[in-house]
Design a protein around this motif. Structure first.
Motif, short mmCIF file in Angstrom:
data_model
loop_
_atom_site.label_atom_id
_atom_site.label_comp_id
_atom_site.label_asym_id
_atom_site.label_seq_id
_atom_site.Cartn_x
_atom_site.Cartn_y
_atom_site.Cartn_z
N PRO A 1 70.51 74.00 -14.75
CA PRO A 1 69.51 74.60 -15.64
C PRO A 1 69.41 73.84 -16.97
O PRO A 1 69.67 74.38 -18.05
N HIS B 1 74.15 78.25 -24.81
CA HIS B 1 74.47 77.56 -23.56
C HIS B 1 75.78 76.80 -23.67
O HIS B 1 75.89 75.66 -23.19
N LEU C 1 63.07 67.89 -15.81
CA LEU C 1 64.00 68.91 -15.36
C LEU C 1 65.11 68.27 -14.53
O LEU C 1 64.86 67.37 -13.71
N ASN D 1 66.62 77.60 -19.86
CA ASN D 1 67.25 76.29 -19.66
C ASN D 1 67.91 75.79 -20.94
O ASN D 1 67.44 76.06 -22.05
N CYS D 2 68.98 75.05 -20.77
CA CYS D 2 69.61 74.34 -21.88
C CYS D 2 68.78 73.08 -22.15
O CYS D 2 68.47 72.33 -21.23
N ARG D 3 68.41 72.87 -23.40
CA ARG D 3 67.57 71.72 -23.77
C ARG D 3 68.46 70.59 -24.30
O ARG D 3 69.21 70.77 -25.25
N THR E 1 66.99 71.04 -19.25
CA THR E 1 65.74 70.32 -19.47
C THR E 1 66.03 69.16 -20.41
O THR E 1 66.52 69.35 -21.52
N SER F 1 59.80 73.43 -21.18
CA SER F 1 61.10 73.77 -20.61
C SER F 1 61.06 75.19 -20.07
O SER F 1 60.61 76.10 -20.75
#
Length: 299
Positions: free
Chosen positions: A56, A207, A51, A15-17, A58, A11
């Motif tokens: 943003p 996030h 992605l 990024n926000c997972r 993942t 990631s």
């Protein structure tokens, strides 16, 4: 340190997972919901990371049974899994919303031939399950009353076969349609909990803005799948009767046609009630009745 952004199956930093089940029926439902909510992605073959386009985010594809733990520990920010998994994992997460699919029940099941009438009769017996924590906690109440110790053993798959193989006197497992349970000669003795897929997040995620965005998009899509827009014309003197049939989610939209004696009405109705509503409107005297599907919404 986070892995470099060009590393495979990783990631990008910042990024926000977002974890979703990697396979099975929950995976299919999740992908359908994400696409409907405008969350586009392309998953490369054999990779468990994708992605999202224009966001943003993942996506991380994990076993459904592991997602609650990853969200609780903060390894991922948000996830989709069953309420049963969250309960079994004993982690602290924020429940964002119910998703309306993956509904089933976690039940104590015993062989039909044993004619077990109550859970009390199983206290102190052998119980096989993949839900060790939930099952142990559930039987503790009955053990405390009876002065017994129920032997709860972990079985990762084919739980329903444990009784037939002589490994257990009862099992605790999920029941959806009951087909598998009946084929194994089992019946429900007690329902422990009802479950469905839910959206969860880590309480300390950095996030929160993305979490809120995902919540709004997903809830909008879920609403769109439940409702349809019905549009019809009705004479002024019949308007009140028509509104009683289609009151809408909040209230219908009513406009006057050029002729002045007829109103055009637009109203949200539950999809499962569409035919019934059309019949009722036609009986009242409404005309030009149209039904339109909604692809997405924000309420």
């Amino acid at each position: 340190a986070p892995p470099p952004p060009d590393r495979k199956n990783s990631s990008p930093p910042g990024n926000c997972r977002f974890a979703i089940p990697k396979k099975g029926r929950l995976y299919d439902k999740c992908v359908e919901m994400l696409k409907g909510a405008g969350i586009d992605f392309r998953r490369e073959p054999r990779l468990d990371v994708a992605l999202c386009v224009g966001l943003p985010i993942t996506l991380v594809f994990l076993p459904a049974a592991d997602i609650a733990k990853f969200v609780g520990k903060g390894d991922v920010d948000i996830g989709i899994t069953g309420f049963d998994v969250v309960t079994e994992s004993q982690v602290t997460v924020d429940k964002i919303c119910d998703l309306g699919f993956g509904k089933c029940k976690l039940c104590v099941q015993a062989p039909v031939v044993d004619n077990i009438q109550s859970v009390e009769a199983l206290a102190g017996k052998r119980v096989a399950t993949s839900f060790i924590n939930v099952t142990s906690q559930f039987f503790k109440e009955y053990d405390d009353k009876a002065g017994t110790k129920t032997e709860v053993s972990f079985v990762s798959g084919s739980v329903e076969a444990a009784c037939g193989l002589g490994l257990a006197d009862a099992v605790v497992d999920l029941v959806e349609t009951g087909t598998t349970m009946k084929a194994a000669g089992l019946e429900v003795v007690h329902e422990i909990l009802t479950t469905e897929a839910i959206l969860i997040s880590n309480p300390k995620t950095p996030h929160q803005d993305i979490v809120d965005l995902l919540k709004n998009r997903i809830e909008g899509y879920i609403t769109a799948t439940k409702y349809a827009m019905i549009v019809f014309n009705v004479a002024n003197e019949l308007l009140n009767d028509a509104i009683k049939v289609t009151p809408g989610k909040r209230s219908p939209t009513v406009t006057t046609l050029e002729c002045g004696t007829v109103k055009s009405v637009s109203s949200l109705v539950l999809k499962k009630e569409v035919s019934e509503k059309m019949d009722a409107l036609q009986k009242i005297g409404a005309t030009d009745i149209l039904v339109m599907n909604i692809s997405n919404s924000r309420m």
